[in-house]
Design a protein around this motif. Structure first.
Motif, PDB file in Angstrom:
ATOM      1  N   SER A 190     -83.575   5.895 -68.851  1.00  0.00           N
ATOM      2  CA  SER A 190     -82.850   5.357 -70.326  1.00  0.00           C
ATOM      3  C   SER A 190     -81.853   4.481 -70.554  1.00  0.00           C
ATOM      4  CB  SER A 190     -82.954   6.086 -71.159  1.00  0.00           C
ATOM      5  OG  SER A 190     -82.205   5.562 -73.227  1.00  0.00           O
ATOM      6  N   ARG A 191     -80.318   5.386 -69.431  1.00  0.00           N
ATOM      7  CA  ARG A 191     -79.119   4.012 -68.884  1.00  0.00           C
ATOM      8  C   ARG A 191     -79.652   2.950 -68.741  1.00  0.00           C
ATOM      9  NH1 ARG A 191     -76.386   9.178 -68.200  1.00  0.00           N
ATOM     10  NH2 ARG A 191     -77.240   9.170 -66.186  1.00  0.00           N
ATOM     11  N   TRP A 192     -80.091   2.565 -67.788  1.00  0.00           N
ATOM     12  CA  TRP A 192     -80.742   2.163 -66.295  1.00  0.00           C
ATOM     13  C   TRP A 192     -81.592   0.856 -67.500  1.00  0.00           C
ATOM     14  CZ3 TRP A 192     -83.605   4.299 -61.368  1.00  0.00           C
ATOM     15  CH2 TRP A 192     -83.379   5.113 -61.148  1.00  0.00           C
ATOM     16  N   ILE A 193     -82.438   1.518 -68.124  1.00  0.00           N
ATOM     17  CA  ILE A 193     -83.733   0.262 -68.631  1.00  0.00           C
ATOM     18  C   ILE A 193     -82.872  -0.102 -70.233  1.00  0.00           C
ATOM     19  CG2 ILE A 193     -85.139   0.644 -70.549  1.00  0.00           C
ATOM     20  CD1 ILE A 193     -86.312   1.295 -67.993  1.00  0.00           C
ATOM     21  N   ASN A 194     -81.745   0.471 -70.800  1.00  0.00           N
ATOM     22  CA  ASN A 194     -81.015   0.248 -72.224  1.00  0.00           C
ATOM     23  C   ASN A 194     -79.515  -0.810 -71.306  1.00  0.00           C
ATOM     24  OD1 ASN A 194     -83.469   0.627 -73.816  1.00  0.00           O
ATOM     25  ND2 ASN A 194     -82.174   2.506 -73.541  1.00  0.00           N
ATOM     26  N   GLY A 195     -79.211  -0.910 -70.496  1.00  0.00           N
ATOM     27  CA  GLY A 195     -78.857  -2.156 -70.024  1.00  0.00           C
ATOM     28  C   GLY A 195     -77.532  -1.377 -70.353  1.00  0.00           C
ATOM     29  N   ASN A 196     -76.962   0.162 -69.754  1.00  0.00           N
ATOM     30  CA  ASN A 196     -75.926   0.353 -69.043  1.00  0.00           C
ATOM     31  C   ASN A 196     -75.091   0.810 -67.752  1.00  0.00           C
ATOM     32  OD1 ASN A 196     -75.171   0.590 -71.803  1.00  0.00           O
ATOM     33  ND2 ASN A 196     -75.160   2.335 -72.072  1.00  0.00           N
ATOM     34  N   HIS A 197     -76.329  -0.398 -66.887  1.00  0.00           N
ATOM     35  CA  HIS A 197     -76.133  -0.191 -65.421  1.00  0.00           C
ATOM     36  C   HIS A 197     -76.423  -1.197 -64.866  1.00  0.00           C
ATOM     37  CE1 HIS A 197     -77.063   2.142 -62.012  1.00  0.00           C
ATOM     38  NE2 HIS A 197     -78.311   1.690 -61.895  1.00  0.00           N
ATOM     39  N   ASN A 198     -75.229  -1.213 -63.375  1.00  0.00           N
ATOM     40  CA  ASN A 198     -75.327  -2.258 -62.911  1.00  0.00           C
ATOM     41  C   ASN A 198     -76.031  -2.469 -61.741  1.00  0.00           C
ATOM     42  OD1 ASN A 198     -74.342  -4.953 -61.964  1.00  0.00           O
ATOM     43  ND2 ASN A 198     -72.944  -4.108 -61.161  1.00  0.00           N
ATOM     44  N   PHE A 199     -77.575  -2.693 -61.504  1.00  0.00           N
ATOM     45  CA  PHE A 199     -78.808  -2.830 -60.558  1.00  0.00           C
ATOM     46  C   PHE A 199     -78.140  -2.289 -58.965  1.00  0.00           C
ATOM     47  CE2 PHE A 199     -82.086  -0.985 -63.113  1.00  0.00           C
ATOM     48  CZ  PHE A 199     -81.871  -1.107 -64.134  1.00  0.00           C
ATOM     49  N   THR A 200     -77.855  -1.814 -57.834  1.00  0.00           N
ATOM     50  CA  THR A 200     -78.046  -1.910 -56.117  1.00  0.00           C
ATOM     51  C   THR A 200     -79.346  -2.785 -56.258  1.00  0.00           C
ATOM     52  OG1 THR A 200     -77.810  -0.061 -56.224  1.00  0.00           O
ATOM     53  CG2 THR A 200     -76.429  -0.241 -56.763  1.00  0.00           C
TER      54      THR A 200
ATOM     55  N   ALA B 287     -81.395 -11.600 -78.863  1.00  0.00           N
ATOM     56  CA  ALA B 287     -80.579 -10.448 -78.777  1.00  0.00           C
ATOM     57  C   ALA B 287     -81.378  -9.298 -78.659  1.00  0.00           C
ATOM     58  CB  ALA B 287     -79.504 -10.363 -80.150  1.00  0.00           C
ATOM     59  N   LEU B 288     -82.152  -9.133 -77.535  1.00  0.00           N
ATOM     60  CA  LEU B 288     -83.383  -8.200 -77.207  1.00  0.00           C
ATOM     61  C   LEU B 288     -82.301  -6.575 -76.846  1.00  0.00           C
ATOM     62  CD1 LEU B 288     -85.851  -9.714 -74.909  1.00  0.00           C
ATOM     63  CD2 LEU B 288     -85.707  -9.762 -77.538  1.00  0.00           C
ATOM     64  N   ARG B 289     -82.435  -5.693 -77.807  1.00  0.00           N
ATOM     65  CA  ARG B 289     -82.374  -4.623 -77.734  1.00  0.00           C
ATOM     66  C   ARG B 289     -81.554  -3.869 -75.660  1.00  0.00           C
ATOM     67  NH1 ARG B 289     -79.844  -1.863 -77.779  1.00  0.00           N
ATOM     68  NH2 ARG B 289     -78.960   0.010 -78.188  1.00  0.00           N
ATOM     69  N   ARG B 290     -82.574  -4.659 -74.834  1.00  0.00           N
ATOM     70  CA  ARG B 290     -82.147  -4.393 -73.575  1.00  0.00           C
ATOM     71  C   ARG B 290     -80.915  -4.926 -73.430  1.00  0.00           C
ATOM     72  NH1 ARG B 290     -87.391  -6.015 -73.976  1.00  0.00           N
ATOM     73  NH2 ARG B 290     -87.369  -8.523 -72.876  1.00  0.00           N
ATOM     74  N   TYR B 291     -80.306  -5.831 -73.747  1.00  0.00           N
ATOM     75  CA  TYR B 291     -79.316  -6.523 -73.138  1.00  0.00           C
ATOM     76  C   TYR B 291     -78.098  -6.348 -73.684  1.00  0.00           C
ATOM     77  CZ  TYR B 291     -83.253 -10.006 -72.567  1.00  0.00           C
ATOM     78  OH  TYR B 291     -84.090 -11.007 -72.021  1.00  0.00           O
ATOM     79  N   PHE B 292     -77.938  -4.866 -74.670  1.00  0.00           N
ATOM     80  CA  PHE B 292     -76.722  -4.235 -75.043  1.00  0.00           C
ATOM     81  C   PHE B 292     -76.604  -2.314 -74.585  1.00  0.00           C
ATOM     82  CE2 PHE B 292     -75.982  -7.913 -77.853  1.00  0.00           C
ATOM     83  CZ  PHE B 292     -77.076  -8.853 -77.989  1.00  0.00           C
ATOM     84  N   ARG B 293     -75.461  -2.884 -74.564  1.00  0.00           N
ATOM     85  CA  ARG B 293     -75.153  -1.100 -74.646  1.00  0.00           C
ATOM     86  C   ARG B 293     -75.462  -0.807 -75.659  1.00  0.00           C
ATOM     87  NH1 ARG B 293     -71.433  -1.096 -69.454  1.00  0.00           N
ATOM     88  NH2 ARG B 293     -70.865   1.095 -69.981  1.00  0.00           N
ATOM     89  N   ASN B 294     -75.480   0.771 -75.605  1.00  0.00           N
ATOM     90  CA  ASN B 294     -75.818   0.994 -76.887  1.00  0.00           C
ATOM     91  C   ASN B 294     -74.410   2.299 -77.064  1.00  0.00           C
ATOM     92  OD1 ASN B 294     -77.201   4.013 -77.866  1.00  0.00           O
ATOM     93  ND2 ASN B 294     -77.579   2.840 -78.914  1.00  0.00           N
ATOM     94  N   GLU B 295     -73.984   1.933 -78.364  1.00  0.00           N
ATOM     95  CA  GLU B 295     -72.550   2.819 -78.852  1.00  0.00           C
ATOM     96  C   GLU B 295     -72.906   3.391 -80.173  1.00  0.00           C
ATOM     97  OE1 GLU B 295     -70.152   2.471 -77.627  1.00  0.00           O
ATOM     98  OE2 GLU B 295     -70.201   1.073 -75.500  1.00  0.00           O
ATOM     99  N   GLY B 296     -73.623   3.848 -79.754  1.00  0.00           N
ATOM    100  CA  GLY B 296     -74.086   4.398 -80.995  1.00  0.00           C
ATOM    101  C   GLY B 296     -75.253   3.635 -82.182  1.00  0.00           C
ATOM    102  N   PRO B 297     -74.484   3.543 -83.338  1.00  0.00           N
ATOM    103  CA  PRO B 297     -75.733   2.366 -84.225  1.00  0.00           C
ATOM    104  C   PRO B 297     -74.299   1.219 -84.445  1.00  0.00           C
ATOM    105  CG  PRO B 297     -73.543   3.636 -85.663  1.00  0.00           C
ATOM    106  CD  PRO B 297     -73.173   4.435 -84.500  1.00  0.00           C
ATOM    107  N   ALA B 298     -73.870   0.970 -83.146  1.00  0.00           N
ATOM    108  CA  ALA B 298     -73.524  -0.049 -83.165  1.00  0.00           C
ATOM    109  C   ALA B 298     -73.825  -0.691 -81.609  1.00  0.00           C
ATOM    110  CB  ALA B 298     -71.796  -0.407 -82.916  1.00  0.00           C
ATOM    111  N   ASP B 299     -73.358  -1.920 -80.874  1.00  0.00           N
ATOM    112  CA  ASP B 299     -73.515  -1.995 -79.782  1.00  0.00           C
ATOM    113  C   ASP B 299     -72.458  -2.529 -78.616  1.00  0.00           C
ATOM    114  OD1 ASP B 299     -75.700  -2.949 -81.562  1.00  0.00           O
ATOM    115  OD2 ASP B 299     -76.601  -2.068 -79.612  1.00  0.00           O
ATOM    116  N   ALA B 300     -72.688  -3.003 -77.657  1.00  0.00           N
ATOM    117  CA  ALA B 300     -71.476  -3.879 -76.885  1.00  0.00           C
ATOM    118  C   ALA B 300     -71.736  -4.649 -76.154  1.00  0.00           C
ATOM    119  CB  ALA B 300     -70.081  -2.884 -76.190  1.00  0.00           C
ATOM    120  N   LEU B 301     -70.886  -5.360 -75.435  1.00  0.00           N
ATOM    121  CA  LEU B 301     -71.779  -6.394 -74.296  1.00  0.00           C
ATOM    122  C   LEU B 301     -70.307  -5.220 -73.069  1.00  0.00           C
ATOM    123  CD1 LEU B 301     -72.666  -9.609 -75.908  1.00  0.00           C
ATOM    124  CD2 LEU B 301     -74.262  -7.709 -74.238  1.00  0.00           C
TER     125      LEU B 301
END
Lengths: 141, 163
Positions: free
Chosen positions: A58-68, B61-75
């Motif tokens: 989920s972290r990978w898919i949802n953008g919280n990861h820097n892919f190697t 602003a697709l969901r996957r482009y953002f870090r999830n921060e609970g109800p908010a988001d971040a870059l």
């Protein structure tokens, strides 16, 4: 509201950084596409295939990861499909079509050792022509 | 607290309306404050975030482009490989935002995060908590007001709400 000197600020960003940001989002798009295509959008199934916890996927898919390169390769193996493709002049190269909503169609021309010209219509987000147009025109078959 | 919304013209496109907010009687908008900040030894990450926003302009602003921060988001959506860190506690820049849909994005403020939990970080705590609070408020507000995020372009422009 308008941002101060926004256009100049963007123009001053190094090209490699712009490309890095573009590639990051392209990769996320492709992973989401493959997740939908191969696993019906279910991260849990991908996690099971890779022997990982769903939270990590989920972290990978949802953008919280820097892919190697390693991570991308593992994902490609799990999906059984490419995520990235590399330009090459190798006539034996096997490019699968990479689907993306931002495709640009390019014609890639390969020249075999026998001097025969082969053309392929390929769809990539960034593909350089193997030969320049002038070079193609000059070639004899 | 009165929150006033305004479009950021330079970042808007056919695919996405990008807003920022101003709080009470403050002179500057929240994203404006972030935009004007100097992030010492974080130029590359700052450029990466700006580039990512440019890409989001083109793609939505697709969901996957953002870090999830609970109800908010971040870059950003993944720290660049060669970020220069001032010390071991440097976790990079966080620009807090609220992604309401693929077509509506609200950019707020941010700073360099130094502690794992943003609530404990003296730099980003205020921005993180405000983003959370505004995101929770908007979730209810949109439903109660019947706002159509897809079809009603510029639905938040020059709007005022009370938190």
């Amino acid at each position: 509201m308008k941002l101060k000197n926004y256009k100049q600020r963007i123009e001053s960003i190094p090209e490699f950084t712009k490309r890095e940001a573009k590639h990051s989002l392209d990769i996320l798009d492709r992973i989401h596409e493959l997740l939908q295509e191969k696993f019906g959008g279910r991260q849990k199934l991908l996690a099971e295939k890779m022997g990982k916890k769903e939270a990590e996927i989920s972290r990978w898919i949802n953008g919280n990861h820097n892919f190697t390169m390693k991570t991308i390769s593992k994902l490609e193996a799990a999906f059984g499909a490419p995520i990235i493709a590399v330009c090459t002049s190798d006539v034996d190269a096997d490019f699968e079509q990479v689907k993306s909503p931002f495709n640009t169609f390019h014609k890639t021309v390969f020249v075999s050792e026998a001097g025969l010209r082969e053309e392929r219509q390929l769809s990539f987000t960034e593909v350089k022509m193997t030969l320049a147009d002038e070079e193609i025109d000059e070639m004899s078959i | 607290m009165i929150v006033y919304f305004e479009l950021i013209e330079d970042l808007c496109s056919k695919r996405v309306d990008v807003y920022t907010v101003r709080i009470d009687d403050e002179a500057a908008f929240e994203y404006e404050k972030y935009y004007e900040k100097e992030f010492v030894q974080h130029d590359e990450e700052r450029d990466f975030i700006d580039s990512a926003l440019e890409e989001i302009r083109k793609r939505g602003a697709l969901r996957r482009y953002f870090r999830n921060e609970g109800p908010a988001d971040a870059l950003p959506n993944g720290v660049p490989d060669e970020i220069v860190k001032l010390n071991e506690n440097d976790q990079g820049i966080r620009l807090y935002c609220i992604r309401l849909s693929d077509n509506v994005l609200i950019l707020l403020n941010g700073d360099i995060k130094t502690i794992q939990d943003p609530k404990d970080c003296p730099n980003v705590r205020k921005h993180f908590l405000f983003a959370q609070r505004l995101a929770c408020f908007l979730t209810t507000y949109i439903f109660e007001e019947g706002i159509d995020l897809v079809n009603d372009r510029y639905c938040f422009h020059k709007k005022e709400v009370e938190l």
